[in-house]
Design a protein around this motif. Structure first.
Motif, PDB file in Angstrom:
ATOM      1  N   THR A 204       0.716  -1.272   0.001  1.00 14.77           N
ATOM      2  CA  THR A 204      -0.070  -0.028  -0.005  1.00 14.77           C
ATOM      3  C   THR A 204       1.040   1.155   0.047  1.00 14.77           C
ATOM      4  O   THR A 204       1.888   1.266   0.513  1.00 14.77           O
ATOM      5  CB  THR A 204      -0.804  -0.051   1.235  1.00 14.77           C
ATOM      6  OG1 THR A 204      -0.182   0.151   2.456  1.00 14.77           O
ATOM      7  CG2 THR A 204      -1.764  -1.327   1.117  1.00 14.77           C
ATOM      8  N   TYR A 208      -2.756   5.155   2.047  1.00 18.75           N
ATOM      9  CA  TYR A 208      -3.789   4.814   1.520  1.00 18.75           C
ATOM     10  C   TYR A 208      -3.897   3.529   1.618  1.00 18.75           C
ATOM     11  O   TYR A 208      -2.999   2.624   2.167  1.00 18.75           O
ATOM     12  CB  TYR A 208      -3.491   5.071   0.032  1.00 18.75           C
ATOM     13  CG  TYR A 208      -3.472   6.441  -0.569  1.00 18.75           C
ATOM     14  CD1 TYR A 208      -4.621   7.225  -0.536  1.00 18.75           C
ATOM     15  CD2 TYR A 208      -2.359   7.138  -1.082  1.00 18.75           C
ATOM     16  CE1 TYR A 208      -4.585   8.684  -0.840  1.00 18.75           C
ATOM     17  CE2 TYR A 208      -2.114   8.284  -1.271  1.00 18.75           C
ATOM     18  CZ  TYR A 208      -3.210   9.020  -1.253  1.00 18.75           C
ATOM     19  OH  TYR A 208      -3.089  10.489  -1.608  1.00 18.75           O
ATOM     20  N   LYS A 209      -5.261   2.667   1.126  1.00 20.80           N
ATOM     21  CA  LYS A 209      -5.295   1.169   1.689  1.00 20.80           C
ATOM     22  C   LYS A 209      -5.469   0.406   0.542  1.00 20.80           C
ATOM     23  O   LYS A 209      -5.515  -0.795   0.798  1.00 20.80           O
ATOM     24  CB  LYS A 209      -6.640   1.217   2.454  1.00 20.80           C
ATOM     25  CG  LYS A 209      -6.707   1.899   3.962  1.00 20.80           C
ATOM     26  CD  LYS A 209      -7.680   1.813   4.753  1.00 20.80           C
ATOM     27  CE  LYS A 209      -7.762   2.444   6.079  1.00 20.80           C
ATOM     28  NZ  LYS A 209      -8.995   2.386   6.849  1.00 20.80           N
ATOM     29  N   ASP A 210      -5.479   1.162  -0.657  1.00 16.35           N
ATOM     30  CA  ASP A 210      -5.644   0.174  -1.776  1.00 16.35           C
ATOM     31  C   ASP A 210      -4.486  -0.645  -2.034  1.00 16.35           C
ATOM     32  O   ASP A 210      -3.235  -0.002  -1.912  1.00 16.35           O
ATOM     33  CB  ASP A 210      -5.848   1.188  -3.238  1.00 16.35           C
ATOM     34  CG  ASP A 210      -7.166   1.807  -2.923  1.00 16.35           C
ATOM     35  OD1 ASP A 210      -7.916   1.351  -2.176  1.00 16.35           O
ATOM     36  OD2 ASP A 210      -7.104   2.896  -3.898  1.00 16.35           O
ATOM     37  N   ARG A 212      -1.760  -2.227  -4.123  1.00 16.57           N
ATOM     38  CA  ARG A 212      -0.629  -2.125  -5.402  1.00 16.57           C
ATOM     39  C   ARG A 212       0.070  -3.297  -5.666  1.00 16.57           C
ATOM     40  O   ARG A 212       0.779  -3.741  -4.840  1.00 16.57           O
ATOM     41  CB  ARG A 212      -0.415  -0.768  -5.522  1.00 16.57           C
ATOM     42  CG  ARG A 212      -1.437   0.284  -5.305  1.00 16.57           C
ATOM     43  CD  ARG A 212      -2.677   0.182  -6.322  1.00 16.57           C
ATOM     44  NE  ARG A 212      -3.631   1.127  -6.242  1.00 16.57           N
ATOM     45  CZ  ARG A 212      -3.646   2.420  -6.764  1.00 16.57           C
ATOM     46  NH1 ARG A 212      -2.534   2.742  -7.800  1.00 16.57           N
ATOM     47  NH2 ARG A 212      -4.589   3.162  -6.666  1.00 16.57           N
ATOM     48  N   ARG A 245      -5.551 -11.081  -8.711  1.00  9.21           N
ATOM     49  CA  ARG A 245      -4.747  -9.747  -8.591  1.00  9.21           C
ATOM     50  C   ARG A 245      -3.520  -9.707  -9.389  1.00  9.21           C
ATOM     51  O   ARG A 245      -2.942  -8.741 -10.046  1.00  9.21           O
ATOM     52  CB  ARG A 245      -4.540  -9.512  -7.094  1.00  9.21           C
ATOM     53  CG  ARG A 245      -3.630  -8.398  -6.843  1.00  9.21           C
ATOM     54  CD  ARG A 245      -4.167  -7.122  -6.389  1.00  9.21           C
ATOM     55  NE  ARG A 245      -5.226  -6.950  -5.633  1.00  9.21           N
ATOM     56  CZ  ARG A 245      -6.077  -5.937  -5.388  1.00  9.21           C
ATOM     57  NH1 ARG A 245      -6.094  -4.821  -6.050  1.00  9.21           N
ATOM     58  NH2 ARG A 245      -7.125  -5.948  -4.452  1.00  9.21           N
ATOM     59  N   ASP A 250      -9.167  -6.574 -11.212  1.00  6.67           N
ATOM     60  CA  ASP A 250      -9.629  -5.535 -10.309  1.00  6.67           C
ATOM     61  C   ASP A 250     -10.432  -6.350  -9.365  1.00  6.67           C
ATOM     62  O   ASP A 250     -11.082  -5.860  -8.550  1.00  6.67           O
ATOM     63  CB  ASP A 250     -10.374  -4.616 -10.937  1.00  6.67           C
ATOM     64  CG  ASP A 250     -11.605  -5.105 -11.778  1.00  6.67           C
ATOM     65  OD1 ASP A 250     -11.720  -6.304 -11.688  1.00  6.67           O
ATOM     66  OD2 ASP A 250     -12.398  -4.250 -12.388  1.00  6.67           O
TER      67      ASP A 250
END
Length: 339
Positions: A204, A208-210, A212, A245, A250
């Motif tokens: 992350t 932010y919490k998304d 990647r 992922r 997505d």
């Protein structure tokens, strides 16, 4: 000098408790370990033992900063009792070949003498020589087109793996695919996954919490920070992989229906594309239904099967594949006119 059994056992226990450099252990910590092992011993005795053992074994004292600590030299050969059998040596040799990229750098440093000891055992022992032939008879290969792996600088691999192992944040410089300018990020490392010949770091960014993905070979520099990484409470590497992922999706899934020529379809009856796969068949074709992640990898896989497969559902995917086939046809028509 005569050594009684109690002293020999105590010193042997000490030797097993001393880590390999760059890790270290203090005399106080060793004393506590020995007491926990039911030895009646003082710190002074431990210090005397360490000095004595360092005369016969490749031990080193790091006295640059307090607390001082003892280590095995990094290059010291591995030893243990009993010695490695041929089968144990074979296991270590195969572990080095297939697992080394998945292990933290510090673990590889610690295991390197064991790997070398395994190689020596396979060369020196008569029975082990026969067993070592197994290494010449077994291979693991990719089902995809083989590609040459990009190089990952060892210093970056070491820092990143240490951050992942110790759950510390990293400052990294990263070059995105197709871009000339490098970007700087503070990241929280979550997991590392090998996908074919590439390694990816799940992270992350900042606060932010998304989640990647960063390709390890595109990390140009990495700095280990003191701050602890923030790991999402619901993070699960296997769930992230199941979402697609690592196939760059997505997380969405689709109900996929494919029509195969019978000969090709039978292969996917043996190796299903999903746990909920169902199928119907007749003399010429097999129709497979399954719930799968909607990813670019899925599209590439379908296109790679060419005329052996046809998408029945969903209509959106059917249209995407059809459009791509049309573009391919146009490309080849243009090449034909050029020649």
């Amino acid at each position: 000098m005569t050594i009684d059994n109690h002293t020999l056992l105590r010193q042997w226990t000490m030797l097993r408790a001393i880590p390999r450099y760059p890790l270290k252990i203090t005399a106080s910590e060793l004393t506590v370990k020995l007491i926990n092992e039911q030895f009646s011993v003082s710190k002074r005795t431990v210090q005397r033992d360490l000095l004595e053992l360092s005369q016969s074994f490749p031990l080193t004292l790091d006295d640059r900063n307090k607390p001082y600590g003892w280590s095995w030299l990094r290059e010291a050969p591995s030893f243990d009792l009993p010695g490695l059998s041929g089968h144990e040596a074979l296991m270590l040799a195969m572990a080095e070949e297939y697992l080394k990229e998945l292990l933290p750098s510090i673990t590889n440093d610690v295991l390197d003498p064991h790997f070398k000891a395994a190689k020596r055992a396979l060369k020196e022992q008569f029975n082990a020589k026969k067993i070592s032939n197994w290494l010449l008879k077994v291979r693991s290969i990719s089902a995809n087109q083989p590609l040459i792996s990009p190089k990952i600088p060892p210093e970056i691999q070491k820092v990143v793996s240490e951050g992942l192992l110790t759950e510390k944040q990293l400052n990294i410089t990263y070059q995105k695919l197709g871009e000339d300018e490098n970007q700087k990020y503070r990241v929280h490392p979550l997991a590392m996954v090998n996908r074919g010949n590439l390694s990816y770091l799940m992270v992350t960014f900042f606060e932010y919490k998304d989640i990647r993905l960063l390709a390890m070979h595109r990390i140009k520099s990495a700095e280990l920070l003191k701050e602890s990484a923030i790991i999402p409470i619901d993070f699960d590497i296997d769930k992230e992989i199941a979402k697609g992922r690592l196939n760059f999706g997505d997380g969405k899934t689709i109900q996929l229906v494919l029509e195969f020529n019978r000969e090709v379809g039978e292969y996917f009856l043996e190796t299903p594309i999903a746990v909920d796969q169902n199928y119907s068949e007749d003399d010429s074709k097999i129709i497979i239904t399954a719930t799968v992640a909607d990813t670019p990898q899925l599209h590439w896989w379908i296109l790679g099967l060419g005329a052996e497969v046809k998408v029945i559902k969903p209509n959106s995917l059917k249209k995407q594949i059809n459009d791509e086939v049309c573009r391919m046809h146009i490309n080849y028509q243009n090449n034909k006119s050029e020649t």
